[in-house]
Design a protein around this motif. Structure first.
Motif, PDB file in Angstrom:
ATOM      1  N   VAL A  56       0.994 -20.418  49.078  1.00  0.00           N
ATOM      2  CA  VAL A  56      -0.097 -21.371  48.808  1.00  0.00           C
ATOM      3  C   VAL A  56      -0.128 -22.547  49.784  1.00  0.00           C
ATOM      4  N   PRO A  57       0.981 -23.218  50.073  1.00  0.00           N
ATOM      5  CA  PRO A  57       0.892 -24.373  50.979  1.00  0.00           C
ATOM      6  C   PRO A  57       0.465 -24.025  52.410  1.00  0.00           C
ATOM      7  N   TYR A  58       0.617 -22.784  52.800  1.00  0.00           N
ATOM      8  CA  TYR A  58       0.308 -22.388  54.169  1.00  0.00           C
ATOM      9  C   TYR A  58      -1.104 -21.838  54.332  1.00  0.00           C
ATOM     10  N   TYR A  59      -1.901 -21.849  53.266  1.00  0.00           N
ATOM     11  CA  TYR A  59      -3.266 -21.336  53.327  1.00  0.00           C
ATOM     12  C   TYR A  59      -4.135 -22.332  54.081  1.00  0.00           C
ATOM     13  N   LYS A  60      -4.907 -21.868  55.068  1.00  0.00           N
ATOM     14  CA  LYS A  60      -5.625 -22.769  55.973  1.00  0.00           C
ATOM     15  C   LYS A  60      -7.044 -23.096  55.519  1.00  0.00           C
ATOM     16  N   HIS A  61      -7.560 -22.409  54.532  1.00  0.00           N
ATOM     17  CA  HIS A  61      -8.977 -22.539  54.200  1.00  0.00           C
ATOM     18  C   HIS A  61      -9.223 -23.222  52.861  1.00  0.00           C
ATOM     19  N   TRP A  62      -8.355 -24.153  52.458  1.00  0.00           N
ATOM     20  CA  TRP A  62      -8.517 -24.811  51.163  1.00  0.00           C
ATOM     21  C   TRP A  62      -9.806 -25.618  51.087  1.00  0.00           C
ATOM     22  N   SER A  63     -10.219 -26.260  52.182  1.00  0.00           N
ATOM     23  CA  SER A  63     -11.426 -27.094  52.130  1.00  0.00           C
ATOM     24  C   SER A  63     -12.655 -26.245  51.823  1.00  0.00           C
ATOM     25  N   SER A  64     -12.791 -25.089  52.457  1.00  0.00           N
ATOM     26  CA  SER A  64     -13.954 -24.243  52.171  1.00  0.00           C
ATOM     27  C   SER A  64     -13.854 -23.623  50.776  1.00  0.00           C
ATOM     28  N   GLU A  65     -12.641 -23.331  50.317  1.00  0.00           N
ATOM     29  CA  GLU A  65     -12.470 -22.793  48.966  1.00  0.00           C
ATOM     30  C   GLU A  65     -12.909 -23.818  47.922  1.00  0.00           C
ATOM     31  N   LEU A  66     -12.502 -25.066  48.109  1.00  0.00           N
ATOM     32  CA  LEU A  66     -12.865 -26.104  47.146  1.00  0.00           C
ATOM     33  C   LEU A  66     -14.349 -26.426  47.204  1.00  0.00           C
ATOM     34  N   ARG A  67     -14.956 -26.348  48.401  1.00  0.00           N
ATOM     35  CA  ARG A  67     -16.411 -26.540  48.505  1.00  0.00           C
ATOM     36  C   ARG A  67     -17.156 -25.443  47.766  1.00  0.00           C
ATOM     37  N   SER A  68     -16.639 -24.242  47.791  1.00  0.00           N
ATOM     38  CA  SER A  68     -17.290 -23.113  47.118  1.00  0.00           C
ATOM     39  C   SER A  68     -17.028 -23.098  45.623  1.00  0.00           C
ATOM     40  N   ALA A  69     -16.020 -23.818  45.162  1.00  0.00           N
ATOM     41  CA  ALA A  69     -15.664 -23.785  43.744  1.00  0.00           C
ATOM     42  C   ALA A  69     -16.735 -24.432  42.876  1.00  0.00           C
ATOM     43  N   ILE A  70     -17.351 -25.508  43.352  1.00  0.00           N
ATOM     44  CA  ILE A  70     -18.347 -26.218  42.540  1.00  0.00           C
ATOM     45  C   ILE A  70     -19.578 -25.342  42.286  1.00  0.00           C
ATOM     46  N   PRO A  71     -20.191 -24.717  43.299  1.00  0.00           N
ATOM     47  CA  PRO A  71     -21.310 -23.811  42.994  1.00  0.00           C
ATOM     48  C   PRO A  71     -20.898 -22.624  42.117  1.00  0.00           C
ATOM     49  N   PHE A  72     -19.682 -22.145  42.297  1.00  0.00           N
ATOM     50  CA  PHE A  72     -19.201 -21.036  41.475  1.00  0.00           C
ATOM     51  C   PHE A  72     -19.116 -21.446  40.008  1.00  0.00           C
ATOM     52  N   PHE A  78     -24.202 -21.395  34.152  1.00  0.00           N
ATOM     53  CA  PHE A  78     -25.555 -20.870  33.999  1.00  0.00           C
ATOM     54  C   PHE A  78     -25.532 -19.512  33.310  1.00  0.00           C
ATOM     55  N   LEU A  79     -24.614 -18.645  33.722  1.00  0.00           N
ATOM     56  CA  LEU A  79     -24.525 -17.326  33.107  1.00  0.00           C
ATOM     57  C   LEU A  79     -24.121 -17.421  31.637  1.00  0.00           C
ATOM     58  N   LEU A  80     -23.214 -18.331  31.310  1.00  0.00           N
ATOM     59  CA  LEU A  80     -22.829 -18.512  29.915  1.00  0.00           C
ATOM     60  C   LEU A  80     -23.989 -19.029  29.075  1.00  0.00           C
ATOM     61  N   PHE A  81     -24.768 -19.973  29.623  1.00  0.00           N
ATOM     62  CA  PHE A  81     -25.939 -20.468  28.897  1.00  0.00           C
ATOM     63  C   PHE A  81     -26.999 -19.380  28.751  1.00  0.00           C
ATOM     64  N   ALA A  82     -27.161 -18.530  29.759  1.00  0.00           N
ATOM     65  CA  ALA A  82     -28.109 -17.418  29.647  1.00  0.00           C
ATOM     66  C   ALA A  82     -27.656 -16.440  28.564  1.00  0.00           C
ATOM     67  N   LEU A  83     -26.350 -16.185  28.495  1.00  0.00           N
ATOM     68  CA  LEU A  83     -25.820 -15.321  27.446  1.00  0.00           C
ATOM     69  C   LEU A  83     -26.040 -15.937  26.068  1.00  0.00           C
ATOM     70  N   LEU A  84     -25.816 -17.246  25.951  1.00  0.00           N
ATOM     71  CA  LEU A  84     -26.048 -17.938  24.685  1.00  0.00           C
ATOM     72  C   LEU A  84     -27.519 -17.866  24.287  1.00  0.00           C
ATOM     73  N   PHE A  85     -28.420 -18.069  25.238  1.00  0.00           N
ATOM     74  CA  PHE A  85     -29.849 -17.988  24.966  1.00  0.00           C
ATOM     75  C   PHE A  85     -30.236 -16.584  24.500  1.00  0.00           C
ATOM     76  N   GLU A  86     -29.692 -15.579  25.169  1.00  0.00           N
ATOM     77  CA  GLU A  86     -29.995 -14.201  24.774  1.00  0.00           C
ATOM     78  C   GLU A  86     -29.450 -13.899  23.383  1.00  0.00           C
ATOM     79  N   MET A  87     -28.247 -14.400  23.094  1.00  0.00           N
ATOM     80  CA  MET A  87     -27.663 -14.201  21.777  1.00  0.00           C
ATOM     81  C   MET A  87     -28.527 -14.827  20.684  1.00  0.00           C
ATOM     82  N   LEU A  88     -28.976 -16.054  20.917  1.00  0.00           N
ATOM     83  CA  LEU A  88     -29.824 -16.729  19.941  1.00  0.00           C
ATOM     84  C   LEU A  88     -31.170 -16.030  19.798  1.00  0.00           C
ATOM     85  N   SER A  89     -31.717 -15.536  20.903  1.00  0.00           N
ATOM     86  CA  SER A  89     -32.993 -14.832  20.840  1.00  0.00           C
ATOM     87  C   SER A  89     -32.879 -13.549  20.028  1.00  0.00           C
TER      88      SER A  89
END
Length: 111
Positions: A56-72, A78-89
């Protein structure tokens, strides 16, 4: 016999092939000797987990991984809310129609 420089340069990821072969070998032991499989599989998982933690400490791409974590995370929410909406429907449609309509249908048969 002298090795070529290209082979020496590309020796960084040599442990991955060994890990894959060990994992497949231990998994194949399930058919040959289940007792050995039961002993070696947790040991192999422990060794692979320790190797991953050490790298783990030797991984070079932590900045791009953390930038991608927020959209993920937003996508997963969003997918959980869509599932909840479908369940309620589905629940509200079932409550409005009632469950009697399923009893009126013919049963599916395979033959």
């Amino acid at each position: 016999m002298k090795r070529s420089p290209a082979i020496l340069k590309n020796r960084r990821g040599c442990g991955l092939g060994f890990a894959a072969i060990a994992y497949i070998g231990v998994d194949y032991l399930r058919f040959i000797s289940p007792a050995w499989h039961d002993r070696l599989q947790p040991a192999l998982w422990t060794v692979l987990a320790i190797a991953a933690i050490i790298r783990v400490p030797y991984y070079k791409h932590w900045s791009s991984e953390l930038r991608s974590a927020i959209p993920f995370i937003f996508t997963m929410l969003f997918l959980l809310f869509a599932l909840l909406f479908e369940m309620l429907s589905v629940r509200s449609v079932t409550a409005v129609l009632g469950l009697d309509w399923t009893n009126l249908m013919r049963k599916l048969s395979w033959g």
